[in-house]
Design a protein around this motif. Sequence first.
Motif, mmCIF file in Angstrom:
data_model
loop_
_atom_site.group_PDB
_atom_site.id
_atom_site.type_symbol
_atom_site.label_atom_id
_atom_site.label_comp_id
_atom_site.label_asym_id
_atom_site.label_seq_id
_atom_site.Cartn_x
_atom_site.Cartn_y
_atom_site.Cartn_z
ATOM 1 N N ALA A 471 0.823 -1.215 0.000
ATOM 2 C CA ALA A 471 0.000 0.000 0.000
ATOM 3 C C ALA A 471 0.854 1.262 0.000
ATOM 4 C CB ALA A 471 -0.924 0.000 1.214
ATOM 5 N N VAL A 472 1.928 1.247 0.762
ATOM 6 C CA VAL A 472 2.691 2.473 0.969
ATOM 7 C C VAL A 472 3.813 2.623 -0.046
ATOM 8 C CG1 VAL A 472 3.962 3.826 2.657
ATOM 9 C CG2 VAL A 472 2.141 2.308 3.416
ATOM 10 N N ALA A 473 4.462 1.532 -0.409
ATOM 11 C CA ALA A 473 5.631 1.628 -1.285
ATOM 12 C C ALA A 473 5.254 1.741 -2.746
ATOM 13 C CB ALA A 473 6.527 0.395 -1.087
ATOM 14 N N ASP A 474 4.014 1.414 -3.109
ATOM 15 C CA ASP A 474 3.633 1.379 -4.524
ATOM 16 C C ASP A 474 2.905 2.638 -4.966
ATOM 17 O OD1 ASP A 474 3.787 0.036 -6.929
ATOM 18 O OD2 ASP A 474 1.801 -0.844 -6.731
ATOM 19 N N ASP A 475 3.130 3.727 -4.254
ATOM 20 C CA ASP A 475 2.690 5.045 -4.710
ATOM 21 C C ASP A 475 1.177 5.222 -4.747
ATOM 22 O OD1 ASP A 475 3.447 7.608 -5.391
ATOM 23 O OD2 ASP A 475 3.303 7.250 -7.541
ATOM 24 N N HIS A 476 0.452 4.558 -3.867
ATOM 25 C CA HIS A 476 -0.971 4.863 -3.708
ATOM 26 C C HIS A 476 -1.076 6.114 -2.829
ATOM 27 C CE1 HIS A 476 -2.187 1.095 -5.540
ATOM 28 N NE2 HIS A 476 -1.297 0.478 -4.776
ATOM 29 N N ARG A 477 -1.952 7.023 -3.183
ATOM 30 C CA ARG A 477 -2.032 8.306 -2.485
ATOM 31 C C ARG A 477 -3.100 8.302 -1.399
ATOM 32 N NH1 ARG A 477 2.750 10.287 -3.241
ATOM 33 N NH2 ARG A 477 3.273 10.658 -5.431
ATOM 34 N N ALA A 478 -2.747 8.921 -0.274
ATOM 35 C CA ALA A 478 -3.705 9.149 0.807
ATOM 36 C C ALA A 478 -3.973 10.655 0.845
ATOM 37 C CB ALA A 478 -3.119 8.678 2.138
ATOM 38 N N PRO A 479 -5.131 11.116 0.317
ATOM 39 C CA PRO A 479 -5.359 12.554 0.159
ATOM 40 C C PRO A 479 -5.189 13.359 1.440
ATOM 41 C CG PRO A 479 -7.027 11.296 -1.014
ATOM 42 C CD PRO A 479 -6.238 10.312 -0.200
ATOM 43 N N ASP A 480 -5.588 12.821 2.573
ATOM 44 C CA ASP A 480 -5.465 13.548 3.830
ATOM 45 C C ASP A 480 -4.254 13.096 4.637
ATOM 46 O OD1 ASP A 480 -6.303 11.045 4.521
ATOM 47 O OD2 ASP A 480 -8.200 11.660 5.445
ATOM 48 N N GLY A 481 -3.394 12.306 4.019
ATOM 49 C CA GLY A 481 -2.178 11.864 4.692
ATOM 50 C C GLY A 481 -2.361 10.664 5.589
ATOM 51 N N ASP A 482 -3.584 10.127 5.713
ATOM 52 C CA ASP A 482 -3.873 9.055 6.662
ATOM 53 C C ASP A 482 -3.703 7.695 5.994
ATOM 54 O OD1 ASP A 482 -4.711 7.512 8.759
ATOM 55 O OD2 ASP A 482 -6.840 7.952 8.486
ATOM 56 N N LEU A 483 -2.628 6.991 6.320
ATOM 57 C CA LEU A 483 -2.368 5.691 5.713
ATOM 58 C C LEU A 483 -3.367 4.637 6.178
ATOM 59 C CD1 LEU A 483 1.526 5.431 5.799
ATOM 60 C CD2 LEU A 483 0.062 5.686 3.806
ATOM 61 N N ALA A 484 -3.841 4.755 7.391
ATOM 62 C CA ALA A 484 -4.830 3.780 7.874
ATOM 63 C C ALA A 484 -6.093 3.836 7.022
ATOM 64 C CB ALA A 484 -5.150 4.036 9.346
ATOM 65 N N GLY A 485 -6.549 5.030 6.689
ATOM 66 C CA GLY A 485 -7.714 5.174 5.825
ATOM 67 C C GLY A 485 -7.460 4.625 4.436
ATOM 68 N N LEU A 486 -6.251 4.883 3.897
ATOM 69 C CA LEU A 486 -5.898 4.344 2.588
ATOM 70 C C LEU A 486 -5.938 2.817 2.600
ATOM 71 C CD1 LEU A 486 -4.661 4.507 -0.300
ATOM 72 C CD2 LEU A 486 -2.412 4.578 0.806
ATOM 73 N N LEU A 487 -5.378 2.208 3.637
ATOM 74 C CA LEU A 487 -5.337 0.748 3.709
ATOM 75 C C LEU A 487 -6.747 0.164 3.807
ATOM 76 C CD1 LEU A 487 -3.356 -1.604 3.747
ATOM 77 C CD2 LEU A 487 -3.270 -1.419 6.235
ATOM 78 N N ARG A 488 -7.633 0.839 4.535
ATOM 79 C CA ARG A 488 -9.026 0.356 4.624
ATOM 80 C C ARG A 488 -9.687 0.383 3.247
ATOM 81 N NH1 ARG A 488 -8.999 3.338 9.514
ATOM 82 N NH2 ARG A 488 -9.905 5.137 8.451
ATOM 83 N N GLU A 489 -9.488 1.465 2.499
ATOM 84 C CA GLU A 489 -10.088 1.562 1.167
ATOM 85 C C GLU A 489 -9.547 0.473 0.233
ATOM 86 O OE1 GLU A 489 -9.697 5.368 -0.577
ATOM 87 O OE2 GLU A 489 -10.889 6.397 0.936
ATOM 88 N N LEU A 490 -8.250 0.221 0.307
ATOM 89 C CA LEU A 490 -7.666 -0.804 -0.548
ATOM 90 C C LEU A 490 -8.226 -2.181 -0.202
ATOM 91 C CD1 LEU A 490 -3.957 0.446 -0.527
ATOM 92 C CD2 LEU A 490 -5.442 0.335 -2.545
#
Length: 897
Positions: A471-490
């Motif tokens: 999730a983090v190394a492959d350049d997926h963007r978290a618009p508000d900077g929150d990686l936890a939210g990005l991981l949930r969406e993925l």
Amino acid sequence: MMDLDLERLGADLPFAQAVPRLRAALAGHGVAVVEAPPGTGKTTLAPPAAALELGADARSRVVVVQPRRVAARAAAQRLAQLSGTRLGELSGLTVRGQREVGSGTAIEFVTPGVLIGRLLADPELSGTRAIVLDEVHERGLEIDLLLGMVLELRQLREDLALIVMSATLDAGSFRDLIGQALGLDEVPLVDSLAVEHPLEVRWAPGTGPRLDERGVRREFLDHVARTAHREHERGLAQDPGLDALVFLPGAGEVSHVASRLRELSEAEVLELHGRIPAHEQNLAVAGREPDGRPRIVVSTALAESSLTVPGVRLVIDAGLSREPRRDAVRRMSGLVTVSASRASGRQRAGRAARTGPGAVVRCYDESAWAAMPERAVPEIRTADLTSAALVLSCWGAPGGEGMALLDPPAPRALADAHRTLRSLEALDEDLRPTAVGRRLAGLPLDPRWGRALLVGAQSVEESTAAEIVAAVADDHRAPDGDLAGLLRELRRGQHPGSRRWQAEARRLRSLIAGTAVEPSGESPGPEPQRRRADPEASREPAAHAPADAQEVLGLVVGLAFPERIARRMDERGEQWLLASGTRAGLPRESPLVHEQWLAVADVTRSQASAAAGTGALIRAAAGLERATAERAAGRLHRRELSVRFVDGRARARDVESLGAIELAATPARPDPEQAAEAIGRALEEQGPALLEMSEQALQLRARMAACHRHLGEPWPAMDDDSLGAQAQVWLGPELAALARGASVRSIDTVSALRRLLPWPEASRFEELAPQRLAVPSGASHRILWPQQWESEEVALTDQEEQAGSGRGQVPQPIVRVKLQECFGLAESPRLLDGRLPVLFHLLSPAGRELAITADLASFWDGPYRQVRAEMRGRYPKHPWPEDPWAAQATARTRRRG
């Protein structure tokens, strides 16, 4: 190897005419530099020509290195199509996540990382007959490294053929480098000119700037979309078969412009960049079907030289490029959007006129074109060098020492890379790779994420570690900077990149199998101490892993970037201090503002208001507790005695810290050895100014400096560097007293400096450089020696002093004295055995300057008359004789006299 019909493969390709010269070069030296513009067919024809000439087969392949996966895949598929074979038969492919190689594969297309991994695993590169490095003009970091590594291998394996291919007119530097490395008087150049068709250049600048502090402005992207639609419609009116190619700096900009074009145009709009799936990339480079709709391909720099997009007769160029940049002050790296180079602009434009007359529309004006750099800066001078430094150490050439490189690595970036790799336990203090480092170098990952994957997998579930790194190394963007939210969406499939993330997570899980790498470090002990690396000291079982999902995320991210672990510095969560010492801000409305600690995955330089005035913006992070932060920090978490020279004394504190983040501190008493080290560091940073010299000491230093400047050896130099180098000679007892706790204010610097006076010459010191000067009035006045400490290798000659030395104005000692005290003094006194005249500041009775001169004789005969006329009425009680030569010198008035 199956038969190859080069004539059929090269039909209608300009490079076909250069094939005989290429084969002749390989038959001779086995080395060639190919220079041919994009679209001439060099990538299609050079590898099979080399395979035929060298008799390559599945056991001795031609390996072709393309800088990008998309380009490698397209080139391999095109060669398979033209040769009437399937991918994996004659031409094969090995890129991240895909391998298509069979028992008959004679030509294999790979990316740079694949070949670097093979070289590290098998330095002789068994089974490879020739290496083709394509698109070397782009000066990518990995291609530069590969060229140096292959040249070293070529010195051992003379049977290994090498072809270096460039699309621009800079082949000379590559030929020189290869010739010097291999001892060749001349490296064959195989060039090919493209068929030139008329190219119309049009300018279509927008109404505002292209960039702001956040990157590419949305208004400019909309302008590019409108321009592309308008120009495509205009072209279709004249040529219904016209396709367009739009160049933008990155995938985000491509997606935005493509979306706007789909709203505006009835044409088929395709995207081309590294984030989209392979089958979508294939559609973009396959060309239009005979009865298909007109196409607009919106691409990053992929289509600039690495790929050919068929049917393009119109190019729309935004004139921007995304390049790696490193902030040396904040020790941050990332991709930055900048103006493209003119060389890049010419290559983009050339795509429109490859098969016939075409046009390029540049979405900027001619003044912007003139301001663009001629060529892009090589990545080895601007990029983060962590991965490169690990490769070089594993190759046996730490820092690139002794390697044939077009440009050496940037020294400061290289030093930071070595520091990072030591913190990851990938290199030892001598820059040799550890077992962990060799394992990390063999992973198709940045070393930071490799460590996070392998170490994290032993603390959390392997699948979880793989998902987080994917999730983090492959350049997926978290618009508000929150990686936890990005991981949930993925995980829920709600993110556009979910499918790509799932595939990457599966690939990473396969890398974990059979791996055992443990973090090392030390928890703060009961007593402050100097740290020693102990790989066994902090090994913890997986049972101690945090159970909370966010804590797990923070741990894995922190393992990758321990120097980016951050603590909140204010109540509102606007400012954060990273362990590296950098301060950064969060995006507005980020849900992370309430956290106390963050593991930061991405931070970039930014002047946006969201950066809270820090100059750096946290773009991706996860919250975590202090205990998890300390664990992830490894060697950065320490407790030690910090001794500094502050306010004139050596002061100590027992400090627990996480890098630059101070966790706790209590006053302590330094031992003399530690205090001496702190004083030494302070002397290096501040120089002798640290000692707070009195005016008497400064004047003594100035007199000794004048002796060195004008008389030379054995008089010592008095500049800061020289005094620092001799500190133990002239300041030894005082430094020892400071180390025992004395204050700097108690130091007698006059006596200390006198230790540097040379004997027996010092017996004449007061005569050569006196402190006072007697004048005709009978008084003596202080000489002010210029405080100028430059060290000269030799003394100045009399002629140089008379002429001002040619090295700059010679500073002169000054005497401030009332004019009346110098009556009768016909010649200005000279010091230092007559080498240096005194500069008189002649004063009024009230002490104001009337004249400055080093030539009293000329003063009495000239300017004195004007001074006398002006001063007689103002000071009538003082003597102002018409003849100053015969007058009695005095410091008194007429009445008192």
